[in-house]
Design a protein around this motif. Structure first.
Motif, PDB file in Angstrom:
ATOM      1  N   LYS A  10       0.950  -1.289  -0.023  1.00 27.69           N
ATOM      2  CA  LYS A  10      -0.151   0.131  -0.009  1.00 27.69           C
ATOM      3  C   LYS A  10       0.844   1.354  -0.176  1.00 27.69           C
ATOM      4  O   LYS A  10       2.058   1.401   0.274  1.00 27.69           O
ATOM      5  CB  LYS A  10      -1.139   0.061   1.348  1.00 27.69           C
ATOM      6  CG  LYS A  10      -2.101  -1.124   1.197  1.00 27.69           C
ATOM      7  CD  LYS A  10      -3.050  -1.090   2.043  1.00 27.69           C
ATOM      8  CE  LYS A  10      -4.239  -2.156   2.207  1.00 27.69           C
ATOM      9  NZ  LYS A  10      -4.862  -1.952   3.171  1.00 27.69           N
ATOM     10  N   TYR A  50     -12.516  -2.152  -3.840  1.00 22.34           N
ATOM     11  CA  TYR A  50     -12.972  -2.197  -2.603  1.00 22.34           C
ATOM     12  C   TYR A  50     -14.670  -2.212  -2.575  1.00 22.34           C
ATOM     13  O   TYR A  50     -15.069  -1.771  -1.392  1.00 22.34           O
ATOM     14  CB  TYR A  50     -12.486  -1.045  -1.672  1.00 22.34           C
ATOM     15  CG  TYR A  50     -10.903  -1.535  -1.268  1.00 22.34           C
ATOM     16  CD1 TYR A  50     -10.668  -2.669  -0.550  1.00 22.34           C
ATOM     17  CD2 TYR A  50     -10.002  -0.850  -1.627  1.00 22.34           C
ATOM     18  CE1 TYR A  50      -9.485  -2.915  -0.124  1.00 22.34           C
ATOM     19  CE2 TYR A  50      -8.737  -0.954  -0.865  1.00 22.34           C
ATOM     20  CZ  TYR A  50      -8.481  -2.219  -0.213  1.00 22.34           C
ATOM     21  OH  TYR A  50      -7.000  -2.373   0.224  1.00 22.34           O
ATOM     22  N   HIS A  53     -16.825  -2.832   0.501  1.00 24.24           N
ATOM     23  CA  HIS A  53     -16.651  -2.422   1.466  1.00 24.24           C
ATOM     24  C   HIS A  53     -17.521  -0.846   1.369  1.00 24.24           C
ATOM     25  O   HIS A  53     -17.274   0.096   2.313  1.00 24.24           O
ATOM     26  CB  HIS A  53     -15.383  -1.843   2.088  1.00 24.24           C
ATOM     27  CG  HIS A  53     -14.558  -3.067   2.560  1.00 24.24           C
ATOM     28  ND1 HIS A  53     -14.872  -4.237   3.663  1.00 24.24           N
ATOM     29  CD2 HIS A  53     -13.416  -3.759   2.006  1.00 24.24           C
ATOM     30  CE1 HIS A  53     -14.128  -4.904   3.537  1.00 24.24           C
ATOM     31  NE2 HIS A  53     -13.019  -4.779   2.747  1.00 24.24           N
ATOM     32  N   PHE A  58     -15.509   3.595   6.906  1.00 27.18           N
ATOM     33  CA  PHE A  58     -14.427   3.872   6.478  1.00 27.18           C
ATOM     34  C   PHE A  58     -14.176   3.789   5.096  1.00 27.18           C
ATOM     35  O   PHE A  58     -12.920   4.091   4.589  1.00 27.18           O
ATOM     36  CB  PHE A  58     -13.189   3.007   7.312  1.00 27.18           C
ATOM     37  CG  PHE A  58     -13.568   1.352   6.819  1.00 27.18           C
ATOM     38  CD1 PHE A  58     -13.087   0.920   5.658  1.00 27.18           C
ATOM     39  CD2 PHE A  58     -14.206   0.530   7.756  1.00 27.18           C
ATOM     40  CE1 PHE A  58     -13.003  -0.599   5.412  1.00 27.18           C
ATOM     41  CE2 PHE A  58     -14.261  -0.708   7.758  1.00 27.18           C
ATOM     42  CZ  PHE A  58     -13.724  -1.198   6.507  1.00 27.18           C
ATOM     43  N   ILE A 110      -4.744   0.915  11.531  1.00 30.62           N
ATOM     44  CA  ILE A 110      -5.672   0.028  10.862  1.00 30.62           C
ATOM     45  C   ILE A 110      -5.912   0.499   9.275  1.00 30.62           C
ATOM     46  O   ILE A 110      -6.173  -0.157   8.394  1.00 30.62           O
ATOM     47  CB  ILE A 110      -6.939  -0.109  11.613  1.00 30.62           C
ATOM     48  CG1 ILE A 110      -7.722  -1.331  10.941  1.00 30.62           C
ATOM     49  CG2 ILE A 110      -7.792   0.991  11.512  1.00 30.62           C
ATOM     50  CD1 ILE A 110      -8.832  -1.793  11.813  1.00 30.62           C
ATOM     51  N   ASP A 111      -5.845   2.020   9.195  1.00 24.95           N
ATOM     52  CA  ASP A 111      -6.078   2.496   7.776  1.00 24.95           C
ATOM     53  C   ASP A 111      -5.188   2.497   6.972  1.00 24.95           C
ATOM     54  O   ASP A 111      -4.979   2.032   5.887  1.00 24.95           O
ATOM     55  CB  ASP A 111      -6.577   3.937   8.087  1.00 24.95           C
ATOM     56  CG  ASP A 111      -7.768   3.957   8.926  1.00 24.95           C
ATOM     57  OD1 ASP A 111      -9.117   3.567   8.336  1.00 24.95           O
ATOM     58  OD2 ASP A 111      -7.843   4.600  10.005  1.00 24.95           O
ATOM     59  N   ASN A 113      -2.100   0.253   6.764  1.00 26.47           N
ATOM     60  CA  ASN A 113      -1.783  -0.978   7.138  1.00 26.47           C
ATOM     61  C   ASN A 113      -0.822  -1.644   6.201  1.00 26.47           C
ATOM     62  O   ASN A 113      -0.592  -2.853   6.299  1.00 26.47           O
ATOM     63  CB  ASN A 113      -2.953  -1.755   7.622  1.00 26.47           C
ATOM     64  CG  ASN A 113      -3.833  -2.402   6.665  1.00 26.47           C
ATOM     65  OD1 ASN A 113      -3.597  -1.731   5.500  1.00 26.47           O
ATOM     66  ND2 ASN A 113      -4.640  -3.123   6.931  1.00 26.47           N
ATOM     67  N   HIS A 116      -2.200  -5.377   1.457  1.00 26.62           N
ATOM     68  CA  HIS A 116      -3.364  -6.237   1.415  1.00 26.62           C
ATOM     69  C   HIS A 116      -3.363  -7.540   1.091  1.00 26.62           C
ATOM     70  O   HIS A 116      -2.135  -7.661   0.263  1.00 26.62           O
ATOM     71  CB  HIS A 116      -4.430  -5.484   0.471  1.00 26.62           C
ATOM     72  CG  HIS A 116      -5.544  -6.272  -0.108  1.00 26.62           C
ATOM     73  ND1 HIS A 116      -6.424  -6.321   0.834  1.00 26.62           N
ATOM     74  CD2 HIS A 116      -5.661  -7.125  -1.115  1.00 26.62           C
ATOM     75  CE1 HIS A 116      -7.559  -7.241   0.145  1.00 26.62           C
ATOM     76  NE2 HIS A 116      -7.138  -7.566  -0.970  1.00 26.62           N
TER      77      HIS A 116
END
Ligand code: CMP
Length: 142
Positions: A10, A50, A53, A58, A110-111, A113, A116
């Motif tokens: 990321k 994503y 989600h 978030f 956590i954002d 991180n 993936h």
């Protein structure tokens, strides 16, 4: 079984200049990189990737972060690759990630991180196809 999984380094980890260190973890664990490229995701690409989600609180921050800088996308192949990669990554929340995992070592939160990884063989196939053509996936011939 020999599996394939999809992985992202990321924007936070790319910015920390640890692409090679992360690839080293994959290779040391017996996973083989059979496709790889650097991309700066568009908003549309990140939203599509994503999509599952999209109703989560978030989601906006996730898309903002994932488009904040370039990422590395790769396909990892090996025995039990999906679970093995999840073990290498550690828990989604770095505060819960075991020592020695990628998230424990490189994640900010956590954002942000660091990595993936697909959560199942089925999602891996979908995620690989989202980023790579068949021609871009190059299994070893020697
Ligand atoms: P990733 O595996 O890329 O999938 C979705 C991402 O959303 C996840 O990693 C986290 O970085 C981010 N995220 C932020 N908050 C949460 C949360 N509460 N639960 C799960 N994922 C979250």
């Amino acid at each position: 079984a020999i599996e394939r999984t999809f992985s992202i380094v990321k924007p936070d980890a790319v910015a920390k200049n640890v692409i090679g260190q992360i690839y080293n973890r994959f290779e040391t664990a017996g996973l083989t990189i059979i496709a790889s490229k650097m991309v700066h995701l568009s908003k549309e690409q990140a939203e599509g990737f994503y999509a599952e989600h999209s109703e989560r609180p978030f989601f906006g921050a996730l898309v903002e972060f994932m488009t904040s800088g370039p990422v590395m996308v790769q396909v990892l192949e090996g025995e039990g690759a999906v679970l093995k990669n999840r073990e290498i990554m550690g828990a989604t929340n770095p505060a819960e990630a075991l020592a020695g995992t990628l998230r424990a070592d490189y994640a900010n939160s956590i954002d942000e991180n660091a990595v993936h990884g697909s959560d199942a063989v089925e999602s891996a196939a979908r995620e690989i196809a989202y980023f790579f053509t068949n021609e871009e996936v190059c299994p070893r011939t020697r």
